[in-house]
Design an enzyme around this catalytic site. Structure first.
Site, PDB file in Angstrom:
ATOM      1  N   HIS A   1      -5.631 -13.834  -7.462  1.00 37.60           N
ATOM      2  CA  HIS A   1      -4.275 -13.605  -7.942  1.00 37.60           C
ATOM      3  C   HIS A   1      -3.874 -14.799  -8.789  1.00 37.60           C
ATOM      4  O   HIS A   1      -4.228 -15.930  -8.476  1.00 37.60           O
ATOM      5  CB  HIS A   1      -3.300 -13.450  -6.761  1.00 37.60           C
ATOM      6  CG  HIS A   1      -2.017 -12.824  -7.167  1.00 37.60           C
ATOM      7  ND1 HIS A   1      -0.989 -13.540  -7.729  1.00 37.60           N
ATOM      8  CD2 HIS A   1      -1.607 -11.533  -7.118  1.00 37.60           C
ATOM      9  CE1 HIS A   1      -0.004 -12.715  -8.002  1.00 37.60           C
ATOM     10  NE2 HIS A   1      -0.342 -11.496  -7.646  1.00 37.60           N
TER      11      HIS A   1
ATOM     12  N   ASP B   1      -3.647  -5.190  -3.630  1.00 34.69           N
ATOM     13  CA  ASP B   1      -4.379  -3.965  -3.964  1.00 34.69           C
ATOM     14  C   ASP B   1      -5.605  -3.729  -3.099  1.00 34.69           C
ATOM     15  O   ASP B   1      -6.181  -2.644  -3.133  1.00 34.69           O
ATOM     16  CB  ASP B   1      -4.827  -4.005  -5.431  1.00 34.69           C
ATOM     17  CG  ASP B   1      -3.638  -3.986  -6.357  1.00 34.69           C
ATOM     18  OD1 ASP B   1      -2.768  -3.144  -6.146  1.00 34.69           O
ATOM     19  OD2 ASP B   1      -3.579  -4.820  -7.269  1.00 34.69           O
TER      20      ASP B   1
END
Ligand code: ACO
Length: 429
Positions: free
Chosen positions: A306, A363
């Protein structure tokens, strides 16, 4: 006392103010940099650039903290509803009972789309990706509600907010129904937001469909977890488009496209496809971990890493727990879940992932839950978009009232030819 930093350039010293956020995060205010020094900054991917001052969402990527209007995501996931969280993000405070009732009423009573909109769906090929359909149809709302076009007043913006939140699940469910050749159902005002969405997705005129309240609740939590994430790619897109004073429908339509990419909201679909590919290849997890580590191989572990979280993504912690609950409650035997757990374990012990601070993101598990709820894989990014909608709206609204408002217009470092002359066609080789 205002802090400053000094820049020394070509023998001259310039002072730039340092501004500070609520949690002590500091930023150099370079808004006058070019005017005073002639210099611009260079920051591909905006890694070190703050594009605005915002009161909506705070996240600390090192500590794994995510707050909507100051409230921790864990509390909202446990105690709030998506509609209440949407209100919180957009209006800045938790609604009173009467504000909640009014907001819910309006969201419920704007959920039908104009009958002509259904004709659009006939124009798209059946195998269209639903993100493309959703973006096109949301953009097309601007043709139906032209009151939004020029300098809308507060009331017009308010109605647009109601319309967008209300109609988006209808638009999204229709994109799926059309792709499987089933009739487009109407929303049902007797149901809550997520029940209504599930009903439009899975009901058909021949059979009664009962929405499992647990499933609706899980979806509601997932939407809360996706509702905002400060200046991510799609939100920055919505802000940039909105900075030209473009209407909210079109700005959100652009945001949907930005979200679609596999490096952003498309990652939940990419995770399932990756897990399936690993499974089909005999479940050789180590092979894929090695591929991800190989600098010559473009393969990446989808759902890992991320831009901001360099410790853990607080949303993925909640989602992982939720995934286990869903699988247990629904009695789903999902081999991909086992594979995901194994992959996570291997990657989290691997020096490559540890040193680069690559942890499972939101996700990684959300796709597995959607799969267990029978939501088709290409609808996963759409689920993300339904969740992210209040965040996009909140940022668009905040931008319009920003005292530092300016059209977004970055600069560049030009690296093309210094000077060229036009060569007539007959003289070109
Ligand atoms: N698998 C393998 N290596 C990775 C991964 C991954 N998933 N993610 C990053 N890396 C490596 C990069 O190759 C790079 O290595 P290098 O330093 O040797 O060049 C290093 O880690 C840093 O990665 P960057 O791409 O520079 O980091 P950035 O912050 O730009 O990217 C991103 C973040 C796009 C999320 C990236 O981690 C990625 O591609 N992840 C997979 C896709 C994904 O899951 N996206 C969803 C993000 S969450 C969301 O949008 C909701």
């Amino acid at each position: 006392m205002t802090q400053t930093i000094q820049i020394i350039h070509e023998g001259k010293t310039f002072e730039l103010p340092v501004i500070e956020g609520v949690f002590g995060e500091k930023a150099v205010d370079i808004s006058q940099l070019r005017a005073t020094t002639g210099l611009i900054t260079y920051d591909p991917g905006f890694v070190s650039t703050g594009s605005c001052q915002s009161q909506i969402t705070y996240l600390d990527g090192e500590k794994g903290i995510l707050l909507y209007r100051g409230i921790p995501i864990e509390q909202l996931a446990e105690k709030s509803t998506f509609i209440e969280t949407a209100y919180l993000l957009i209006y800045g405070h938790l609604p009173t009972p009467s504000e909640y009732e009014t907001f819910s009423y309006h969201v419920k009573h704007h959920s039908m789309v104009h009958e002509s909109i259904k004709n659009f769906y006939d124009g798209f090929p059946n195998n269209s990706h639903p993100m493309a359909v959703c973006s096109a149809v949301v953009g097309a709302l601007a043709t139906f509600y032209q009151d939004q076009m020029n300098q809308p007043d507060d009331r017009e913006i308010e109605i647009t907010i109601h319309r967008l939140i209300a109609k988006f699940p209808t638009i999204a469910a229709y994109s799926y129904k059309k792709s499987i050749g089933q009739p487009l159902p109407y929303p049902n005002n007797a149901l809550n937001y997520t029940e209504n969405f599930m009903n439009m997705m899975f009901s058909n005129p021949c059979e009664k469909y009962e929405v499992d309240p647990m499933v609706a609740k899980v979806l509601d939590v997932l939407l809360i977890l996706h509702a905002d994430h400060e200046q991510n790619c799609s939100t920055s897109t919505v802000r940039l488009v909105g900075s030209s004073k473009c209407n909210l429908y079109s700005s959100v339509s652009a945001g949907i496209y930005a979200l679609w990419g596999p490096l952003h909201g498309g990652a939940n679909q990419a995770v399932i496809e990756m897990l399936q590919a690993i499974q089909d290849d005999g479940g050789q997890i180590k092979k894929y971990v090695n591929k991800a580590k190989d600098p010559k191989d473009p393969f990446r572990l989808m759902g890992f890493g991320h831009r901001v979280y360099k410790n853990f993504d607080p949303r993925s912690k909640i989602i992982k727990k939720l995934a286990h609950q869903v699988f247990e409650k629904l009695g789903v035997q999902e081999p991909l879940l086992e594979l995901a757990l194994e992959l996570e374990e291997i990657a989290l012990k691997d020096d490559y992932f540890l040193s680069k601070k690559l942890y499972p993101n939101v996700d990684f598990y959300s796709g597995l839950i959607y799969k267990a709820l029978n939501i088709p894989v290409n609808m996963f990014p759409v689920m993300f978009a339904i969740g992210r909608l209040p965040g996009w709206i909140a940022h668009w609204v905040e931008l319009q009232g920003d005292e530092d408002f300016k059209i977004g217009r970055p600069r560049q470092i030009y690296r093309g030819p210094a000077k060229n002359d036009y060569v007539p066609m007959e003289k070109r080789k």
